[in-house]
Design a protein around this motif. Structure first.
Motif, PDB file in Angstrom:
ATOM      1  N   PRO A 121       4.081  -5.260  11.604  1.00 20.00           N
ATOM      2  CA  PRO A 121       4.438  -4.442  10.439  1.00 20.00           C
ATOM      3  C   PRO A 121       3.557  -4.765   9.245  1.00 20.00           C
ATOM      4  CG  PRO A 121       6.073  -6.163  10.795  1.00 20.00           C
ATOM      5  CD  PRO A 121       5.128  -6.210  11.960  1.00 20.00           C
ATOM      6  N   VAL A 122       3.420  -3.782   8.356  1.00 20.12           N
ATOM      7  CA  VAL A 122       2.621  -3.910   7.144  1.00 20.12           C
ATOM      8  C   VAL A 122       3.480  -3.493   5.958  1.00 20.12           C
ATOM      9  CG1 VAL A 122       0.601  -3.033   5.892  1.00 20.12           C
ATOM     10  CG2 VAL A 122       0.433  -3.525   8.337  1.00 20.12           C
ATOM     11  N   THR A 123       3.352  -4.211   4.849  1.00 19.49           N
ATOM     12  CA  THR A 123       4.077  -3.861   3.632  1.00 19.49           C
ATOM     13  C   THR A 123       3.119  -3.756   2.456  1.00 19.49           C
ATOM     14  OG1 THR A 123       4.553  -6.188   3.113  1.00 19.49           O
ATOM     15  CG2 THR A 123       6.189  -4.983   4.410  1.00 19.49           C
ATOM     16  N   GLY A 124       3.480  -2.907   1.514  1.00 18.04           N
ATOM     17  CA  GLY A 124       2.746  -2.767   0.268  1.00 18.04           C
ATOM     18  C   GLY A 124       3.725  -2.712  -0.886  1.00 18.04           C
ATOM     19  N   GLU A 125       3.402  -3.403  -1.975  1.00 12.48           N
ATOM     20  CA  GLU A 125       4.254  -3.411  -3.162  1.00 12.48           C
ATOM     21  C   GLU A 125       3.482  -2.847  -4.344  1.00 12.48           C
ATOM     22  OE1 GLU A 125       7.016  -6.983  -3.465  1.00 12.48           O
ATOM     23  OE2 GLU A 125       5.438  -7.773  -2.148  1.00 12.48           O
ATOM     24  N   ASP A 177      -0.007   0.536  -9.672  1.00 10.61           N
ATOM     25  CA  ASP A 177      -0.769  -0.689  -9.424  1.00 10.61           C
ATOM     26  C   ASP A 177      -0.212  -1.367  -8.184  1.00 10.61           C
ATOM     27  OD1 ASP A 177      -2.488  -2.913  -9.798  1.00 10.61           O
ATOM     28  OD2 ASP A 177      -0.863  -3.988 -10.783  1.00 10.61           O
ATOM     29  N   GLN A 178      -1.040  -1.525  -7.165  1.00 13.70           N
ATOM     30  CA  GLN A 178      -0.615  -2.213  -5.953  1.00 13.70           C
ATOM     31  C   GLN A 178      -0.906  -3.698  -6.106  1.00 13.70           C
ATOM     32  OE1 GLN A 178      -2.281  -0.767  -2.282  1.00 13.70           O
ATOM     33  NE2 GLN A 178      -0.956  -2.039  -1.011  1.00 13.70           N
ATOM     34  N   PHE A 179       0.143  -4.515  -6.001  1.00 15.47           N
ATOM     35  CA  PHE A 179      -0.046  -5.946  -6.192  1.00 15.47           C
ATOM     36  C   PHE A 179       0.153  -6.748  -4.911  1.00 15.47           C
ATOM     37  CE2 PHE A 179       4.372  -5.068  -7.218  1.00 15.47           C
ATOM     38  CZ  PHE A 179       5.083  -6.098  -6.601  1.00 15.47           C
ATOM     39  N   SER A 180       0.461  -6.072  -3.808  1.00 21.92           N
ATOM     40  CA  SER A 180       0.616  -6.789  -2.540  1.00 21.92           C
ATOM     41  C   SER A 180       0.314  -5.844  -1.393  1.00 21.92           C
ATOM     42  CB  SER A 180       2.048  -7.330  -2.402  1.00 21.92           C
ATOM     43  OG  SER A 180       2.270  -7.869  -1.112  1.00 21.92           O
ATOM     44  N   TYR A 181      -0.404  -6.332  -0.393  1.00 15.87           N
ATOM     45  CA  TYR A 181      -0.719  -5.568   0.814  1.00 15.87           C
ATOM     46  C   TYR A 181      -0.913  -6.588   1.919  1.00 15.87           C
ATOM     47  CZ  TYR A 181      -2.781  -1.597   3.439  1.00 15.87           C
ATOM     48  OH  TYR A 181      -3.036  -0.572   4.337  1.00 15.87           O
ATOM     49  N   LYS A 182       0.058  -6.647   2.851  1.00 17.59           N
ATOM     50  CA  LYS A 182      -0.023  -7.700   3.844  1.00 17.59           C
ATOM     51  C   LYS A 182       0.679  -7.288   5.129  1.00 17.59           C
ATOM     52  CE  LYS A 182       4.006 -10.041   1.788  1.00 17.59           C
ATOM     53  NZ  LYS A 182       4.471 -11.269   1.117  1.00 17.59           N
ATOM     54  N   SER A 183       0.336  -8.015   6.198  1.00 16.63           N
ATOM     55  CA  SER A 183       1.024  -7.842   7.476  1.00 16.63           C
ATOM     56  C   SER A 183       2.014  -8.982   7.658  1.00 16.63           C
ATOM     57  CB  SER A 183       0.029  -7.824   8.630  1.00 16.63           C
ATOM     58  OG  SER A 183      -0.602  -9.091   8.754  1.00 16.63           O
ATOM     59  N   HIS A 184       2.871  -8.818   8.657  1.00 20.67           N
ATOM     60  CA  HIS A 184       3.907  -9.807   8.913  1.00 20.67           C
ATOM     61  C   HIS A 184       3.825 -10.218  10.387  1.00 20.67           C
ATOM     62  CE1 HIS A 184       6.053  -9.140   5.028  1.00 20.67           C
ATOM     63  NE2 HIS A 184       5.385  -8.004   5.121  1.00 20.67           N
ATOM     64  N   PRO A 185       2.949 -11.178  10.694  1.00 20.43           N
ATOM     65  CA  PRO A 185       2.681 -11.524  12.095  1.00 20.43           C
ATOM     66  C   PRO A 185       3.867 -12.142  12.821  1.00 20.43           C
ATOM     67  CG  PRO A 185       1.588 -13.053  10.607  1.00 20.43           C
ATOM     68  CD  PRO A 185       2.106 -11.947   9.763  1.00 20.43           C
ATOM     69  N   THR A 220      -3.767  -5.095  12.926  1.00 23.01           N
ATOM     70  CA  THR A 220      -2.337  -5.127  13.282  1.00 23.01           C
ATOM     71  C   THR A 220      -2.043  -4.550  14.660  1.00 23.01           C
ATOM     72  OG1 THR A 220      -2.101  -3.026  12.086  1.00 23.01           O
ATOM     73  CG2 THR A 220      -1.600  -5.058  10.882  1.00 23.01           C
ATOM     74  N   PHE A 221      -3.080  -4.203  15.416  1.00 15.29           N
ATOM     75  CA  PHE A 221      -2.941  -3.630  16.756  1.00 15.29           C
ATOM     76  C   PHE A 221      -4.153  -4.098  17.561  1.00 15.29           C
ATOM     77  CE2 PHE A 221      -4.216  -0.226  19.708  1.00 15.29           C
ATOM     78  CZ  PHE A 221      -3.037  -0.004  20.405  1.00 15.29           C
ATOM     79  N   LYS A 222      -4.065  -4.453  18.832  1.00 13.59           N
ATOM     80  CA  LYS A 222      -2.926  -4.357  19.701  1.00 13.59           C
ATOM     81  C   LYS A 222      -2.567  -5.750  20.178  1.00 13.59           C
ATOM     82  CE  LYS A 222      -1.810  -2.501  24.311  1.00 13.59           C
ATOM     83  NZ  LYS A 222      -0.530  -1.854  24.278  1.00 13.59           N
TER      84      LYS A 222
END
Length: 491
Positions: free
Chosen positions: A322-326, A305-313, A265-267
């Motif tokens: 940015p990165v999100t986790g659910e 329980d983590q069911f989502s882990y992703k970036s938002h290009p 996610t960088f740079k």
């Protein structure tokens, strides 16, 4: 590697001693965002995708949002504006989620580090022991350009903390990042009994621009070629954060992370999805979590329980994506109903003195800074009160709120006008194991006729700004004297 926070049963483990109905657990959703925004403002961009609104049906929305930003603009004029209104990022998030029933219940900012917590309005009545903390690590701990801010609270019988951190930068500064972590752990102290440290909580979410890079001597171009080939697993084998967690266990080793399957996610070159070869690409933006499965009750297992882990290009205003986790977490929905029970209030008479009545247990501990706020029914922030009245103070509120003790008054303070109080503005009556309290509100509160409002009781410890929601009233309408029914004159 253990996925359990270090338990300390002699000092930190709490037992709720609940009946069987209260021990039933239910599943709630937590949505975490981390983004280094590079001093940019949220003008002319939509946050819907970042907040998961384009892919989530409204009936499956998160219960809690944690929005952690780094390098928020902190120019002098922005700091001055921040004294009177919310920062632009919090305002943008609030405007996006407010119509969907979310409330900003706490924010904490330390220079460019900003953490905003939101919750569904239906859960606000069950928030307890809300407290914020921060630790500076920049320039030996005297500057807040690096460090961490956090917000902890209790919801439905479980205590959780959310930590947003920005650690030392550059490939070669791994040791500085480890020291930043240790300094945050050593200096981050809360003032809630049994929950002094970060790891004392039932749930811990730690995220931010942690700045861990890739080991090795590859050039930026070689790393970019590996990314283009999709060799994420091979690159992650050289990830510094994984190394200090799993191998040396010098930092974050009791926390979990779902392995990133998204590109570094960088740079990036700002405004593009093209890597900037001035720096080697890396997974600097991360979300970790941990649990104390037995911390609430030895017979009931908590779970995350983590069911989502992703970036938002698609977001390209800075050199980070940015990165999100659910997450799904377990809480006790039957635990600890509100202590304050407001008597039903049908009409608030504008331009007149109104009396608020509520009942509380004799065991309920009032604090010197407890207050009752009037809010519009569909409020979107706990800062957006229309007016307030202190419960226990014998004198009128001071001309300006005490910023050291009243956390929700730190921005846009609005108070009731000065008035001469009589000694009977607060009246108490004891009955059985309860106390009935009647509190008079002044006649000069600015409310809109035919609008709906509620009352919220805040229990405020004062010394360290630990705040709990004591109770929320029914919905009532404000009416002007001219619109109220009048009795006919009788001779």
């Amino acid at each position: 590697m253990s996925d359990i926070l270090p338990s300390q049963p002699n000092t930190n483990t709490k037992h709720l001693n609940l009946d069987s109905s209260c021990l039933e657990v239910a599943t709630y959703r937590v949505y975490v965002i981390t983004w280094n925004v590079g001093s940019r403002f949220p003008d002319n961009i939509s946050l819907r995708n970042l907040l998961g609104l384009d892919s989530t049906e409204h009936e499956h929305m998160p219960d809690i949002y944690a929005v952690g930003l780094q390098e928020v603009n902190v120019q002098p004029q922005q700091q001055v504006l921040g004294l009177f209104k919310e920062d632009p990022w919090t305002a943008k998030v609030k405007s996006t989620l407010g119509d969907l029933g979310y409330v900003v219940f706490k924010t904490e900012q330390m220079q460019g580090l900003l953490l905003t917590m939101l919750i569904k309005r239906v859960h606000v009545n069950y928030l307890r022991d809300i407290e914020a903390e921060y630790t500076r690590t920049g320039f030996g701990g005297i500057w807040g350009n690096k460090g961490a801010v956090s917000i902890r609270f209790n919801l439905y019988g479980c205590d959780m903390t959310f930590v947003n951190a920005h650690l030392a930068a550059h490939d070669s500064h791994l040791e500085e990042r480890i020291q930043d972590f240790k300094q945050i752990m050593a200096n981050h102290h809360y003032h809630v009994k049994r929950f002094r440290g970060i790891y004392d909580h039932d749930y811990v979410f730690w995220f931010g621009d942690l700045n861990f890079r890739l080991s090795g001597d590859d050039t930026s171009k070689e790393v970019q070629m590996a990314i283009a080939a999709g060799a994420f697993e091979q690159l992650m084998e050289r990830d510094q954060l994984s190394y200090v967690r799993e191998v040396t266990q010098e930092a974050f080793h009791v926390l979990n992370e779902r392995k990133p399957t998204f590109p570094p996610t960088f740079k990036f070159k700002e405004g593009t999805c093209e890597y900037d070869l001035k720096r080697r690409a890396a997974w600097t933006d991360r979300i970790l979590y941990g649990i104390q499965p037995d911390n609430c009750n030895p017979n009931t297992q908590l779970h995350a329980d983590q069911f989502s882990y992703k970036s938002h290009p698609g977001y390209s205003i800075s050199d980070h994506k940015p990165v999100t986790g659910e997450f799904f977490i377990k809480l006790f929905p039957g635990y600890k109903t509100p202590n304050i029970r407001f008597s039903d209030l049908n009409v608030w008479r504008i331009g007149e003195e109104n009396t608020v009545e509520y009942t509380k247990p004799l065991t309920f501990k009032e604090c010197d800074h407890d207050w009752i706020g009037i809010y519009q029914f569909e409020y979107t922030s706990l800062r957006d009160y229309v007016a307030y009245e202190y419960v226990c103070q014998a004198e009128s509120p001071p001309p300006s709120p005490d910023l050291s003790t009243d956390p929700f008054f730190a921005h846009s303070p609005r108070r009731l006008s000065q008035r001469n109080r009589n000694r009977d503005y607060l009246r108490r009556q004891t009955r059985d194991n309860e106390e009935i309290v009647r509190l008079d509100f002044a006649e000069d509160i600015e409310m809109k006729g035919d609008e709906r409002y509620i009352l919220i009781y805040f229990q405020n410890s004062g010394s360290h700004s630990v705040t709990s929601i004591g109770g929320i009233s029914n919905i009532f309408r404000a009416e002007t004297a001219s619109s109220l029914p009048r009795l006919a004159n009788v001779d």
